[in-house]
Design an enzyme around this catalytic site. Structure first.
Site: not given
Length: 421
Positions: A228-230
């Protein structure tokens, strides 16, 4: 800022002062409000009195400063917070400590300030002031985002030298900037009321269908772990909320976030890039405006294990590309439809964003340069550049993401209206 001071003649302002070393700035702020013609009632928390005296602020405001929920020598003191909430045109909390921000976000009612905030019918402006790490802390950012979701305005803390000796974001905004923002909020509230006494905000999107994507995607490679990412989804949620307030029929397609869904918005929850692609393609043709603010994963595991993968010395994960959702929407963009994309860059930002705008057949692109403080994921602030199809660009200053959303809608709708005429 405007060339001449704003006119606040006859306006009723509440100023909440909390226990920060920046409380000394409340004195010039009261003076600026008074010079602009406003009537000012100061409310202080008990801790604020450690930094500035009620006598000082009472003298400048020409009103007795109130601290306790039931003030002495006040007729009808047990309902004073209610009458103040009805009296005010704007409630400004400056400085707002992390402690008070948390109380406002969670509905605490243990002082005249917090009780009046719960009773107030007017707009409320929060001006944070705290040390750098306190401001950055996820709990504080979550509380600030919650306040914006509740309809409060939040001025981003200023960058500079802090009382701790550190340098960073956390300073209370300067009094003249707060006065300018206060005047803008009062003007906007009056314009909104004049436009429609039965609804919130302008109705510039009345009859329009709006599609917004938000948040990250999560790409699982076993039942436990994901790529995933932030992204927090804050920018996309702010756009959906603003579009709904302007009268649009809004669909928000969001990846996993902790944000409460905006009111009057149809929310479609997805997890993976493929799920987001399917949802977007199902809604794209009926949308008049499309804002693709989601941070969709570019890659997903080529294979997904049905059981938890055990630890080893080395681990190789094979990836494959996910669908290019934005390009697909751009390739199928119908006449009159407006498509706005987002670009997050760390180098050659302008060139990469302009290339993306052309390649994806966008009308606008919103550029985030992660090398600039206050931009991108996480904070409730953003600093963006708007690039349009006709070659124009505009750098917006550091603003709360709710204000960035308003600015994006203002620019896009204004340009669309000019073309239509």
């Amino acid at each position: 800022m405007s060339a001449s001071p704003p006119d606040l003649t006859g306006r009723h302002l509440l100023l909440g002062v909390t226990g920060s070393i920046a409380a000394y700035k409340a004195a010039p702020l009261v003076r600026l409000f008074k010079e602009a013609g406003a009537e000012v009632q100061v409310l202080m928390t008990p801790d604020a009195e450690r930094f500035i005296t009620p006598l000082t602020l009472g003298t400048l405001s020409e009103r007795e400063v109130l601290t306790e929920i039931f003030p002495e020598n006040e007729e009808g003191s047990w309902t004073k917070h209610v009458t103040l909430g009805e009296w005010a045109d704007l409630f400004v909390v400056a400085p707002a400590t992390a402690h008070t921000v948390a109380k406002l976000a969670r509905g605490f009612c243990d002082s005249m300030l917090t009780a009046t905030a719960l009773s107030a019918r007017c707009p409320l402006l929060v001006c944070p002031a705290m040390d750098r790490e306190m401001y950055r802390h996820p709990a504080t950012q979550d509380n600030l985002e919650r306040l914006e979701e509740m309809g409060y305005a939040v001025m981003p803390a200023a960058h500079g030298e802090l009382a701790s000796g550190l340098v960073g974001q956390g300073r209370m905004p300067e009094p003249d900037a707060i006065r300018e923002r206060s005047a803008e909020m009062i003007d906007r509230a009056e314009q909104s009321t004049a436009a429609s006494s039965a609804s919130f905000g302008d109705r510039s999107l009345q009859g329009e269908s709006v599609l917004v994507t938000a948040g990250p995607t999560q790409e699982p490679f076993d039942p436990v772990r994901v790529l995933t990412n932030r992204s927090t989804g804050t920018m996309g949620h702010a756009l959906a909320r603003s579009a709904a307030r302007r009268g649009g029929t809004v669909t928000l397609i969001t990846g996993p976030t902790t944000l409460a869904p905006p009111e009057d918005v149809d929310v479609v929850r997805v997890e993976t890039a493929e799920e987001m692609n399917q949802a977007v393609q199902a809604h794209r043709d009926t949308a008049d405006l499309v804002f693709m603010a989601a941070a969709v994963a570019d890659y997903t595991p080529a294979e997904r294990s049905n059981t938890k993968l055990k630890k080893g010395d080395d681990f190789v994960l094979h990836l494959r590309r996910t669908p290019d959702i934005l390009k697909t929407v751009g390739d199928h963009k119908r006449s009159g439809q407006i498509l706005v994309g987002f670009a997050m860059e760390t180098n050659d930002a302008y060139e990469n964003a302009r290339r993306k705008l052309e390649e994806k057949n966008l009308d606008w692109i919103v550029l985030n340069d992660l090398t600039e403080e206050g931009a991108g994921f996480g904070p409730n602030t953003n600093r963006v550049t708007l690039l349009s199809r006709d070659g124009a660009s505009e750098d917006l200053p550091l603003m709360a993401k709710s204000d960035v959303a308003e600015a994006i809608l203002d620019r896009v709708l204004s340009a669309h209206s000019e073309k239509a005429s």
